[in-house]
Design a protein around this motif. Structure first.
Motif, short mmCIF file in Angstrom:
data_model
loop_
_atom_site.label_atom_id
_atom_site.label_comp_id
_atom_site.label_asym_id
_atom_site.label_seq_id
_atom_site.Cartn_x
_atom_site.Cartn_y
_atom_site.Cartn_z
N ALA A 91 7.23 -15.24 2.90
CA ALA A 91 7.18 -15.44 1.45
C ALA A 91 6.63 -14.24 0.71
O ALA A 91 6.63 -14.21 -0.52
CB ALA A 91 6.33 -16.67 1.13
N ALA A 92 6.15 -13.23 1.46
CA ALA A 92 5.58 -12.04 0.83
C ALA A 92 6.69 -11.03 0.51
O ALA A 92 7.87 -11.27 0.79
CB ALA A 92 4.53 -11.41 1.75
N THR A 93 6.30 -9.92 -0.07
CA THR A 93 7.23 -8.83 -0.35
C THR A 93 6.78 -7.58 0.39
O THR A 93 5.62 -7.49 0.82
CB THR A 93 7.29 -8.53 -1.86
N VAL A 94 7.68 -6.63 0.54
CA VAL A 94 7.33 -5.38 1.22
C VAL A 94 6.28 -4.65 0.40
O VAL A 94 6.48 -4.40 -0.79
CB VAL A 94 8.57 -4.49 1.41
N PRO A 95 5.13 -4.31 0.99
CA PRO A 95 4.10 -3.59 0.22
C PRO A 95 4.61 -2.24 -0.24
O PRO A 95 5.58 -1.69 0.30
CB PRO A 95 2.96 -3.44 1.24
N ALA A 96 3.91 -1.67 -1.21
CA ALA A 96 4.31 -0.37 -1.75
C ALA A 96 4.34 0.71 -0.67
O ALA A 96 5.18 1.61 -0.68
CB ALA A 96 3.36 0.04 -2.87
N ALA A 100 3.66 0.11 7.16
CA ALA A 100 2.37 0.70 7.52
C ALA A 100 1.23 0.05 6.73
O ALA A 100 0.13 -0.18 7.26
CB ALA A 100 2.39 2.20 7.28
N SER A 101 1.48 -0.28 5.46
CA SER A 101 0.46 -0.96 4.66
C SER A 101 0.24 -2.39 5.16
O SER A 101 -0.89 -2.90 5.15
CB SER A 101 0.86 -0.97 3.19
N ALA A 102 1.33 -3.05 5.58
CA ALA A 102 1.20 -4.39 6.15
C ALA A 102 0.37 -4.35 7.42
O ALA A 102 -0.47 -5.23 7.66
CB ALA A 102 2.57 -4.98 6.42
N VAL A 103 0.57 -3.33 8.25
CA VAL A 103 -0.21 -3.18 9.48
C VAL A 103 -1.69 -3.00 9.15
O VAL A 103 -2.57 -3.56 9.81
CB VAL A 103 0.33 -2.00 10.31
N GLY A 104 -1.99 -2.21 8.11
CA GLY A 104 -3.37 -2.08 7.68
C GLY A 104 -3.97 -3.43 7.30
O GLY A 104 -5.13 -3.73 7.63
N ALA A 105 -3.17 -4.27 6.63
CA ALA A 105 -3.63 -5.61 6.26
C ALA A 105 -3.82 -6.49 7.50
O ALA A 105 -4.75 -7.30 7.57
CB ALA A 105 -2.63 -6.26 5.30
N THR A 214 -1.74 2.33 7.03
CA THR A 214 -2.25 2.90 5.78
C THR A 214 -3.07 1.80 5.09
O THR A 214 -2.81 0.61 5.28
CB THR A 214 -1.11 3.36 4.86
N TRP A 215 -4.03 2.24 4.30
CA TRP A 215 -4.99 1.29 3.73
C TRP A 215 -4.73 1.13 2.24
O TRP A 215 -5.08 1.98 1.45
CB TRP A 215 -6.41 1.78 4.01
N ASP A 216 -4.08 0.02 1.93
CA ASP A 216 -3.70 -0.28 0.55
C ASP A 216 -4.42 -1.55 0.12
O ASP A 216 -4.25 -2.62 0.74
CB ASP A 216 -2.18 -0.46 0.46
N VAL A 217 -5.25 -1.44 -0.92
CA VAL A 217 -6.07 -2.58 -1.35
C VAL A 217 -5.19 -3.76 -1.74
O VAL A 217 -5.49 -4.93 -1.41
CB VAL A 217 -6.99 -2.17 -2.52
#
Length: 409
Positions: A91-96, A100-105, A214-217
Motif C-alpha cells: 500500500a506504500a509508494t516508492v520513496p524518493a 535504497a531508502s526503503a532498505v534504510g527504513a 540511504t537514510w531518508d527521514v
C-alpha cells in the motif's frame, strides 16, 4: 523433562508426526504469503533481482531462527516474515530515494525491534498502543489487497476464476489447505499459459544482492515506523501469546534481539523484517504436532529446515511470479490475507467505546492518501489517536454535565 504415557506408546509415529507438522507449518508460512512479500518489495522500488534476494534472505534468517531457538530452548519456536509488514509495503509508494531508502527504513525497523528486547519501557510503549487502532491500521492496509481477487476475476475470468473456485471448495472441505490449493491452481494456470516454458532455470539460481541503504527521514516515518508497529503488535506480541497458550514461557528479550538484528542485517540483502510466527505457530506448538509437549520442539526445527529448503527457490519463484497472468499473484495474496483482514477489522470495531476511532483509522489507512511523502498507514493511525482523544473528551464532558432526561408528553 518427562514424557506422557501417550507419547511413550507411539514414540516413532509421534516423532514423525512432529516432523510433518513442522514441514506443514513452513509450507503454509511460505506458500500462503510469498506473493505478498514479492509484491510489497517491488511496490517500494525493488527490482526483480532485489526482490528475489530479499525472499532468499528472509527464508534463511527465519529458518535459522526456528532451528536455533527450537533446538536450544526445546520449545517449538517458529518464525516468519512480517506478512502484515509486507502488506503495508504493497500500500506504500516508492520513496524518493528508491529502494535504497526503503532498505534504510527496514534497518530502522530492525533496530527498533532489537531495542524493544533491550529496553523494557520501549516494549511497554508499543504494548500501550490501543489494540483497536493497531488492528484498524492493519485492516485498512489489507483492504486494498483483499479486493484485488474480485477485481481481477472480472478483468481476467479465465485465469482467475479457477483459482477462486478451488479456494472456495477447500474453504468448505479442507480449510487449512485452502490457500495452498489456490496456489496449486495458480501453478496449473501458469503452466497452461506457458509461463514455465519461458523460464531459463539455469539462470535463476539465487544470489544475495547487496543494497546500500540511504537514510531518508520521510521513508523512515512512512515505512520504517508503521512496519515496526505492525510487526510488533500483529506478530511478535501475539506470537508470544500463542506459545503461552500451549504452556511455553518464552521471554521477549532473546527473540526480539535475534529478529531485530536479523531484520537489520537482512535488509542489506533486500529483506524487510522477520518476527515470531503468530497464527501458523499453532501448527507446531499444538497437540497435533506431538502428544508430549516436551517433544514439539522437533516441529520447530523441521519448520526451520523447510524454510531453508525454500531459499534456493527464490529466483524461480520471483521469475514465475513476474511472468504470471495479470492479477494472478495479487489474487493469491488477497485470498491469503482475507482471514487476517477479517480478524483485524473485528478487533478494530469490537469495542463500542473506540469503534468510531477504529473506523476512522481503517478508512484513512485504506484511502491511499499521501501527505508530505508519508503514506496512509501512518496518517490513519494518527487520525485514530486524534479521534480517540476527541471521544475521551466527549465522554468526560457528558459525565460532568449529564443531560436531563427527556420530558414525557
Amino acid at each position: 523433562m518427562t514424557s506422557s504415557p501417550a507419547a511413550e506408546a507411539v514414540p516413532h509415529a509421534s516423532t514423525g508426526h512432529a516432523v510433518l507438522a513442522g514441514v506443514v507449518c513452513g509450507l503454509v508460512g511460505f506458500t500462503s504469503s510469498f506473493a505478498v512479500v514479492l509484491t510489497g518489495l517491488q511496490a517500494v522500488g525493488a527490482s526483480a533481482e532485489q526482490a528475489a534476494s530479499g525472499l532468499l534472505v528472509l527464508c534463511v534468517t527465519m529458518g535459522l531462527g526456528c532451528v536455533l531457538f527450537s533446538w536450544r530452548l526445546r520449545m517449538p519456536v517458529t518464525m516468519a516474515w512480517s506478512t502484515p509488514g509486507a502488506a503495508l509495503l504493497v500500500a506504500a509508494t516508492v520513496p524518493a530515494g528508491g529502494f535504497a531508502s526503503a532498505v534504510g527504513a527496514f534497518i530502522v525497523c530492525g533496530v527498533l525491534l532489537a531495542l524493544c528486547g533491550l529496553i523494557r519501557p520501549l516494549e511497554r510503549l508499543v504494548e500501550s498502543i490501543p489494540v483497536p487502532l493497531a488492528s484498524a491500521m492493519l485492516a485498512g492496509v489489507l483492504l486494498t489487497l483483499c479486493v484485488a481477487p474480485f477485481r481481477a476475476v472480472v478483468a481476467s475470468p479465465a485465469a482467475i476464476a479457477p483459482v477462486m473456485v478451488v479456494w472456495l471448495l477447500l474453504v468448505a472441505f479442507a480449510r487449512r489447505w485452502a490457500v495452498i490449493g489456490a496456489l496449486g491452481a495458480a501453478v496449473v494456470v501458469m503452466a497452461v499459459t506457458g509461463v514455465f516454458s519461458s523460464l531459463d532455470i539455469g539462470q535463476l539460481s539465487p544470489a544475495v544482492t547487496f543494497v546500500a541503504p540511504t537514510w531518508d527521514v520521510t521513508a523512515m516515518v512512512a515505512i520504517g515506523l508503521p512496519l515496526f508497529i505492525v510487526t510488533m503488535t500483529s506478530q511478535n506480541i501475539p506470537g508470544i501469546a500463542v506459545l503461552g497458550s500451549f504452556g511455553y514461557r518464552l521471554g521477549m528479550r532473546a527473540p526480539l534481539l535475534y529478529t531485530g538484528g536479523a531484520s537489520a542485517l537482512g535488509a542489506l540483502g533486500g529483506g524487510h523484517a522477520i518476527n515470531l510466527a503468530a497464527i501458523s505457530a499453532a501448527l507446531a506448538a499444538g497437540p497435533e504436532a506431538h502428544p508430549d509437549r516436551n517433544r514439539r520442539w522437533i516441529a520447530g526445527v523441521s519448520c526451520g529446515l523447510t524454510y531453508l529448503a525454500f531459499g534456493p527457490l527464490a529466483g524461480i519463484v520471483t521469475a514465475a511470479a513476474r511472468s504470471a497472468p495479470e492479477g494472478l499473484i495479487e489474487t493469491i495474496a488477497g485470498l491469503a490475507l482475507l482471514g487476517t483482514f477479517a480478524a483485524s477489522a473485528a478487533a478494530a470495531l469490537a469495542d463500542p467505546a473506540s469503534r468510531e476511532a477504529g473506523a476512522v483509522t481503517l478508512v484513512v489507512a485504506a484511502s491511499g492518501v499521501t501527505i508530505a511523502g508519508v503514506g496512509a498507514a501512518f496518517w490513519g493511525l494518527l487520525a485514530g489517536v486524534v479521534m480517540l482523544a476527541a471521544l475521551a473528551v466527549e465522554r468526560r464532558r457528558r459525565t460532568r454535565h449529564p443531560q436531563p432526561p427527556a420530558a414525557t408528553p
